[in-house]
Design a protein around this motif. Sequence first.
Motif, mmCIF file in Angstrom:
data_model
loop_
_atom_site.group_PDB
_atom_site.id
_atom_site.type_symbol
_atom_site.label_atom_id
_atom_site.label_comp_id
_atom_site.label_asym_id
_atom_site.label_seq_id
_atom_site.Cartn_x
_atom_site.Cartn_y
_atom_site.Cartn_z
ATOM 1 N N ARG B 136 0.825 -1.215 -0.167
ATOM 2 C CA ARG B 136 -0.055 0.005 -0.078
ATOM 3 C C ARG B 136 0.900 1.076 -0.006
ATOM 4 O O ARG B 136 0.685 2.151 -0.636
ATOM 5 C CB ARG B 136 -0.898 -0.082 1.057
ATOM 6 C CG ARG B 136 -1.994 0.814 1.185
ATOM 7 C CD ARG B 136 -3.126 0.760 2.104
ATOM 8 N NE ARG B 136 -3.539 -0.473 2.408
ATOM 9 C CZ ARG B 136 -3.590 -1.111 3.633
ATOM 10 N NH1 ARG B 136 -3.223 -0.429 4.581
ATOM 11 N NH2 ARG B 136 -3.957 -2.225 3.664
ATOM 12 N N HIS B 137 1.968 1.102 0.581
ATOM 13 C CA HIS B 137 2.896 2.390 0.784
ATOM 14 C C HIS B 137 3.245 2.772 -0.682
ATOM 15 O O HIS B 137 3.213 3.831 -1.090
ATOM 16 C CB HIS B 137 4.109 1.786 1.513
ATOM 17 C CG HIS B 137 5.181 3.121 1.889
ATOM 18 N ND1 HIS B 137 4.621 4.378 2.383
ATOM 19 C CD2 HIS B 137 6.500 3.261 1.469
ATOM 20 C CE1 HIS B 137 5.820 5.182 2.241
ATOM 21 N NE2 HIS B 137 6.683 4.531 2.159
ATOM 22 N N ILE B 141 2.384 6.304 -2.829
ATOM 23 C CA ILE B 141 3.213 7.053 -3.475
ATOM 24 C C ILE B 141 3.014 7.281 -5.135
ATOM 25 O O ILE B 141 3.165 8.337 -5.543
ATOM 26 C CB ILE B 141 4.754 6.448 -3.152
ATOM 27 C CG1 ILE B 141 5.089 6.753 -1.693
ATOM 28 C CG2 ILE B 141 5.664 7.112 -4.264
ATOM 29 C CD1 ILE B 141 6.183 5.805 -1.235
ATOM 30 N N ALA B 142 2.678 6.007 -5.658
ATOM 31 C CA ALA B 142 2.683 6.086 -7.131
ATOM 32 C C ALA B 142 1.325 7.183 -7.456
ATOM 33 O O ALA B 142 1.362 7.808 -8.511
ATOM 34 C CB ALA B 142 2.510 4.808 -7.771
ATOM 35 N N GLU B 143 0.379 6.917 -6.642
ATOM 36 C CA GLU B 143 -0.873 7.739 -7.138
ATOM 37 C C GLU B 143 -0.225 9.403 -6.813
ATOM 38 O O GLU B 143 -0.953 10.146 -7.542
ATOM 39 C CB GLU B 143 -1.999 7.444 -5.974
ATOM 40 C CG GLU B 143 -3.257 8.196 -6.391
ATOM 41 C CD GLU B 143 -3.964 8.170 -7.572
ATOM 42 O OE1 GLU B 143 -3.499 7.614 -8.319
ATOM 43 O OE2 GLU B 143 -4.854 8.931 -7.837
ATOM 44 N N GLY B 148 0.436 14.505 -9.112
ATOM 45 C CA GLY B 148 1.303 15.820 -9.232
ATOM 46 C C GLY B 148 1.661 15.841 -10.705
ATOM 47 O O GLY B 148 1.943 17.001 -11.039
ATOM 48 N N LEU B 149 2.104 14.885 -11.447
ATOM 49 C CA LEU B 149 2.346 15.041 -12.760
ATOM 50 C C LEU B 149 1.104 15.489 -13.525
ATOM 51 O O LEU B 149 1.425 16.448 -14.470
ATOM 52 C CB LEU B 149 2.765 13.779 -13.369
ATOM 53 C CG LEU B 149 4.245 13.339 -13.403
ATOM 54 C CD1 LEU B 149 4.266 11.637 -13.765
ATOM 55 C CD2 LEU B 149 5.119 14.121 -14.028
ATOM 56 N N LYS B 150 -0.054 15.230 -13.233
ATOM 57 C CA LYS B 150 -1.224 15.548 -14.256
ATOM 58 C C LYS B 150 -1.478 17.231 -13.763
ATOM 59 O O LYS B 150 -1.863 17.907 -14.552
ATOM 60 C CB LYS B 150 -2.651 14.966 -13.431
ATOM 61 C CG LYS B 150 -3.761 15.184 -14.042
ATOM 62 C CD LYS B 150 -4.858 14.368 -13.351
ATOM 63 C CE LYS B 150 -6.422 14.487 -14.054
ATOM 64 N NZ LYS B 150 -6.376 13.814 -15.202
ATOM 65 N N GLU B 151 -1.068 17.663 -12.765
ATOM 66 C CA GLU B 151 -1.395 19.229 -12.331
ATOM 67 C C GLU B 151 -0.003 19.957 -12.589
ATOM 68 O O GLU B 151 -0.403 21.197 -12.640
ATOM 69 C CB GLU B 151 -1.586 19.270 -10.725
ATOM 70 C CG GLU B 151 -3.032 18.487 -10.662
ATOM 71 C CD GLU B 151 -3.110 18.566 -8.938
ATOM 72 O OE1 GLU B 151 -2.324 18.931 -8.268
ATOM 73 O OE2 GLU B 151 -4.405 18.142 -8.639
ATOM 74 N N LEU B 186 5.543 2.706 -10.047
ATOM 75 C CA LEU B 186 6.017 3.921 -10.098
ATOM 76 C C LEU B 186 5.866 4.032 -11.635
ATOM 77 O O LEU B 186 5.745 5.462 -11.947
ATOM 78 C CB LEU B 186 7.507 4.075 -9.581
ATOM 79 C CG LEU B 186 7.689 3.644 -7.944
ATOM 80 C CD1 LEU B 186 8.939 3.594 -7.551
ATOM 81 C CD2 LEU B 186 6.789 4.421 -7.069
ATOM 82 N N ALA B 187 6.507 3.256 -12.432
ATOM 83 C CA ALA B 187 6.348 3.434 -13.825
ATOM 84 C C ALA B 187 5.000 3.793 -14.318
ATOM 85 O O ALA B 187 4.824 4.356 -15.319
ATOM 86 C CB ALA B 187 7.377 2.341 -14.646
ATOM 87 N N GLU B 188 4.267 2.942 -13.843
ATOM 88 C CA GLU B 188 2.947 2.928 -14.510
ATOM 89 C C GLU B 188 2.217 4.290 -14.342
ATOM 90 O O GLU B 188 1.524 4.734 -14.964
ATOM 91 C CB GLU B 188 2.100 1.763 -13.771
ATOM 92 C CG GLU B 188 0.641 1.604 -14.123
ATOM 93 C CD GLU B 188 -0.003 0.406 -13.388
ATOM 94 O OE1 GLU B 188 -0.727 -0.298 -14.048
ATOM 95 O OE2 GLU B 188 -0.170 0.507 -12.106
ATOM 96 N N ALA B 189 2.459 4.840 -12.968
ATOM 97 C CA ALA B 189 1.713 6.061 -12.928
ATOM 98 C C ALA B 189 2.668 7.060 -13.631
ATOM 99 O O ALA B 189 1.679 7.913 -14.039
ATOM 100 C CB ALA B 189 2.094 6.550 -11.272
#
Lengths: 83, 243
Positions: B136-137, B141-143, B148-151, B186-189
């Motif tokens: 879950r940790h 983080i990935a989410e 963050g990238l989206k915004e 992390l890569a998927e996000a």
Amino acid sequence: MSAEAPQYVAARVQRALAEDERTHELGIRVDVRGDQLFLRGQVSCEGRRETLAGVAHEAAPELKVRNELTVVEIRDPREEESL
Amino acid sequence: MKTRIAAVGDIHLGEDVRGRFRARLEGIEERADILLIAGDLTRHGTVQEGRVVADELRGLPIPVVTVLGNHDYHSDAEEEISGLLRDAGVTVLDDNSTVVDGHSTLGIVGGKGFGGGFAGKCASEFGEPETKAFVRHTKEIAERWRVGLKELQADHKVVLSHYSPVKDTLDGEPPEIYPFLGSYLLAEAVDAEGADLILHGHAHLGSEKGMTPGGIRVRNVALPVLGRAYAVYCLDGCDPDEE
Ligand SMILES: [Fe+2]
Ligand SMILES: [Fe+2]
């Protein structure tokens, strides 16, 4: 009781190198062969190289430490990569 | 417009090497517009080591942005270390972002990241609470990175991590420890929102170059991998003769 298997000795030394507060070094390869304990990998300075050998010796005092650790060489920055 | 990014990770500073890293940064402003550091700034994560790092990075002529690594968390002093770095003028990312203005705007999203493994060979949120918490940790983080990238509004976007998002750059490490070196989540996000480059460290025995399944370049900038004080990556085609 039989003698401790070399795999357990190596694992104990590797754990000591990672967990001992003098070292906290995670990427060291530890191999036991006969009465010799081999340390392999890279560290950032000569002092740390010696500290690691000392901690390894304490964790397996019955073995002779063969310190094959090298000090990481930092060269000057080279050409940039264009992306 | 081009942006030249100097990057390194796993500098693992302490009192015994004080002054040496700073000496290596001499003249960096001629080679790069910004320095990004991919975590593991210290060896034991103590406040004293944090002070050495802050002193080495203080007053550099280019902006410095960093994340922390697992070593920097070891003594439960990560907040204090971050504070020392911020006082020295260094931007410390903890699952958030920053935008730096230069020739063009460079947006950086990042944090330490975490492990779990890679697609098909990874831990799942299943079973004991300890296992679930571990997975879950990384998911959380990935989410945060995805949002963050989206915004983020910037000409270029770079993700700065300590743990690896891909297996490619772990080549050289024992495969048995891959789940402790990074996570495909992390890569998927990052693939979901897009970025120009992902930088990470942590895998001292790994290799420099890789790519996400979505085609985003990944660079492992751990100091022992680079074998030099920092690498320089140029976004938007740098002409070597231009300088
Ligand atoms: Fe490291
Ligand atoms: Fe690390």
